[in-house]
Design a protein around this motif. Structure first.
Motif, PDB file in Angstrom:
ATOM      1  N   THR A   1       0.844  -1.192   0.000  1.00 19.97           N
ATOM      2  CA  THR A   1       0.000   0.000   0.000  1.00 19.97           C
ATOM      3  C   THR A   1       0.881   1.244   0.000  1.00 19.97           C
ATOM      4  OG1 THR A   1      -0.079   0.101   2.403  1.00 19.97           O
ATOM      5  CG2 THR A   1      -1.795  -1.204   1.301  1.00 19.97           C
ATOM      6  N   ASP A   2       0.267   2.392  -0.245  1.00 24.53           N
ATOM      7  CA  ASP A   2       1.022   3.649  -0.272  1.00 24.53           C
ATOM      8  C   ASP A   2       1.682   3.936   1.076  1.00 24.53           C
ATOM      9  OD1 ASP A   2       0.589   4.178  -2.907  1.00 24.53           O
ATOM     10  OD2 ASP A   2      -1.049   5.601  -2.571  1.00 24.53           O
ATOM     11  N   THR A   3       0.980   3.646   2.156  1.00 25.78           N
ATOM     12  CA  THR A   3       1.570   3.908   3.476  1.00 25.78           C
ATOM     13  C   THR A   3       2.747   2.976   3.739  1.00 25.78           C
ATOM     14  OG1 THR A   3      -0.093   2.479   4.492  1.00 25.78           O
ATOM     15  CG2 THR A   3      -0.524   4.845   4.511  1.00 25.78           C
ATOM     16  N   ASP A   4       2.639   1.724   3.296  1.00 25.76           N
ATOM     17  CA  ASP A   4       3.765   0.796   3.444  1.00 25.76           C
ATOM     18  C   ASP A   4       4.965   1.274   2.640  1.00 25.76           C
ATOM     19  OD1 ASP A   4       2.331  -0.893   5.107  1.00 25.76           O
ATOM     20  OD2 ASP A   4       1.696  -2.211   3.465  1.00 25.76           O
ATOM     21  N   ILE A   5       4.695   1.753   1.433  1.00 23.33           N
ATOM     22  CA  ILE A   5       5.778   2.252   0.582  1.00 23.33           C
ATOM     23  C   ILE A   5       6.439   3.458   1.233  1.00 23.33           C
ATOM     24  CG2 ILE A   5       6.286   3.371  -1.623  1.00 23.33           C
ATOM     25  CD1 ILE A   5       4.214   1.514  -2.911  1.00 23.33           C
ATOM     26  N   ASN A   6       5.628   4.389   1.738  1.00 18.23           N
ATOM     27  CA  ASN A   6       6.184   5.582   2.388  1.00 18.23           C
ATOM     28  C   ASN A   6       7.027   5.212   3.605  1.00 18.23           C
ATOM     29  OD1 ASN A   6       5.048   7.358   0.566  1.00 18.23           O
ATOM     30  ND2 ASN A   6       3.197   7.647   1.783  1.00 18.23           N
ATOM     31  N   ASP A   7       6.521   4.290   4.417  1.00 18.92           N
ATOM     32  CA  ASP A   7       7.262   3.861   5.606  1.00 18.92           C
ATOM     33  C   ASP A   7       8.586   3.209   5.223  1.00 18.92           C
ATOM     34  OD1 ASP A   7       5.190   4.787   7.174  1.00 18.92           O
ATOM     35  OD2 ASP A   7       4.303   2.799   7.481  1.00 18.92           O
ATOM     36  N   THR A   8       8.554   2.385   4.192  1.00 12.33           N
ATOM     37  CA  THR A   8       9.759   1.693   3.759  1.00 12.33           C
ATOM     38  C   THR A   8      10.776   2.673   3.184  1.00 12.33           C
ATOM     39  OG1 THR A   8       8.381  -0.223   3.239  1.00 12.33           O
ATOM     40  CG2 THR A   8      10.601  -0.224   2.372  1.00 12.33           C
ATOM     41  N   VAL A   9      10.304   3.641   2.412  1.00 13.06           N
ATOM     42  CA  VAL A   9      11.211   4.643   1.837  1.00 13.06           C
ATOM     43  C   VAL A   9      11.872   5.452   2.950  1.00 13.06           C
ATOM     44  CG1 VAL A   9      11.290   6.768   0.474  1.00 13.06           C
ATOM     45  CG2 VAL A   9      10.102   4.778  -0.409  1.00 13.06           C
ATOM     46  N   LEU A  10      11.096   5.856   3.942  1.00 16.35           N
ATOM     47  CA  LEU A  10      11.675   6.603   5.064  1.00 16.35           C
ATOM     48  C   LEU A  10      12.714   5.769   5.809  1.00 16.35           C
ATOM     49  CD1 LEU A  10       8.615   8.498   6.572  1.00 16.35           C
ATOM     50  CD2 LEU A  10      10.607   9.466   5.445  1.00 16.35           C
ATOM     51  N   LYS A  11      12.413   4.502   6.005  1.00 15.68           N
ATOM     52  CA  LYS A  11      13.341   3.607   6.694  1.00 15.68           C
ATOM     53  C   LYS A  11      14.640   3.464   5.896  1.00 15.68           C
ATOM     54  CE  LYS A  11      13.729  -1.181   8.126  1.00 15.68           C
ATOM     55  NZ  LYS A  11      14.089  -2.070   7.052  1.00 15.68           N
TER      56      LYS A  11
ATOM     57  N   HIS B   1      28.572  -1.739  -1.256  1.00 21.40           N
ATOM     58  CA  HIS B   1      27.487  -2.137  -2.153  1.00 21.40           C
ATOM     59  C   HIS B   1      26.115  -1.791  -1.581  1.00 21.40           C
ATOM     60  CE1 HIS B   1      27.481  -5.563   0.623  1.00 21.40           C
ATOM     61  NE2 HIS B   1      26.252  -5.801   0.210  1.00 21.40           N
ATOM     62  N   LEU B   2      26.035  -1.562  -0.285  1.00 20.91           N
ATOM     63  CA  LEU B   2      24.748  -1.243   0.330  1.00 20.91           C
ATOM     64  C   LEU B   2      24.206   0.110  -0.118  1.00 20.91           C
ATOM     65  CD1 LEU B   2      25.276  -2.564   3.962  1.00 20.91           C
ATOM     66  CD2 LEU B   2      23.998  -3.618   2.102  1.00 20.91           C
ATOM     67  N   PHE B   3      25.104   1.062  -0.442  1.00 24.41           N
ATOM     68  CA  PHE B   3      24.652   2.364  -0.935  1.00 24.41           C
ATOM     69  C   PHE B   3      23.828   2.190  -2.206  1.00 24.41           C
ATOM     70  CE2 PHE B   3      28.341   3.806   1.529  1.00 24.41           C
ATOM     71  CZ  PHE B   3      27.784   4.867   2.209  1.00 24.41           C
ATOM     72  N   LYS B   4      24.406   1.498  -3.164  1.00 22.03           N
ATOM     73  CA  LYS B   4      23.748   1.302  -4.455  1.00 22.03           C
ATOM     74  C   LYS B   4      22.464   0.487  -4.289  1.00 22.03           C
ATOM     75  CE  LYS B   4      24.913  -0.268  -9.099  1.00 22.03           C
ATOM     76  NZ  LYS B   4      25.968  -0.836  -9.940  1.00 22.03           N
ATOM     77  N   GLN B   5      22.528  -0.535  -3.461  1.00 25.47           N
ATOM     78  CA  GLN B   5      21.385  -1.415  -3.250  1.00 25.47           C
ATOM     79  C   GLN B   5      20.189  -0.650  -2.674  1.00 25.47           C
ATOM     80  OE1 GLN B   5      21.821  -4.510  -0.177  1.00 25.47           O
ATOM     81  NE2 GLN B   5      21.832  -5.962  -1.887  1.00 25.47           N
ATOM     82  N   LYS B   6      20.442   0.157  -1.665  1.00 23.79           N
ATOM     83  CA  LYS B   6      19.358   0.893  -1.013  1.00 23.79           C
ATOM     84  C   LYS B   6      18.812   1.997  -1.920  1.00 23.79           C
ATOM     85  CE  LYS B   6      20.861  -0.252   3.602  1.00 23.79           C
ATOM     86  NZ  LYS B   6      19.897  -1.319   3.786  1.00 23.79           N
ATOM     87  N   LYS B   7      19.689   2.673  -2.665  1.00 23.14           N
ATOM     88  CA  LYS B   7      19.238   3.711  -3.589  1.00 23.14           C
ATOM     89  C   LYS B   7      18.341   3.120  -4.680  1.00 23.14           C
ATOM     90  CE  LYS B   7      23.114   6.915  -3.208  1.00 23.14           C
ATOM     91  NZ  LYS B   7      24.230   7.514  -3.961  1.00 23.14           N
TER      92      LYS B   7
END
Length: 65
Positions: free
Chosen positions: A14-24, A45-51
């Motif tokens: 859901t949109d709220t799940d996406i927003n929460d995950t992006v903030l995290k 490699h974590l920089f590229k992965q998370k971006k």
């Protein structure tokens, strides 16, 4: 959490799940930058992965609206 999900599972969020995950993920990126600045051992490699995951989530969110 979401790093193991494929794109079909990400699209079901859901949109709220996406927003929460992006903030995290943005918080994790900040912490990685902080570790890099203080010369602690990091996994680059974590920089590229998370971006990429942030971009994927935001793309899915924009497609939904």
């Amino acid at each position: 959490m979401t790093t193991n999900l494929d794109s079909t599972q990400l699209e079901k969020l859901t949109d709220t799940d996406i927003n929460d995950t992006v903030l995290k993920l943005k918080k994790e990126l900040f912490e990685l930058r902080l570790q890099k600045a203080t010369r602690q051992e990091i996994k680059p490699h974590l920089f590229k992965q998370k971006k990429k995951l942030i971009a994927k989530l935001l793309t899915i969110k924009s497609k939904k609206s």
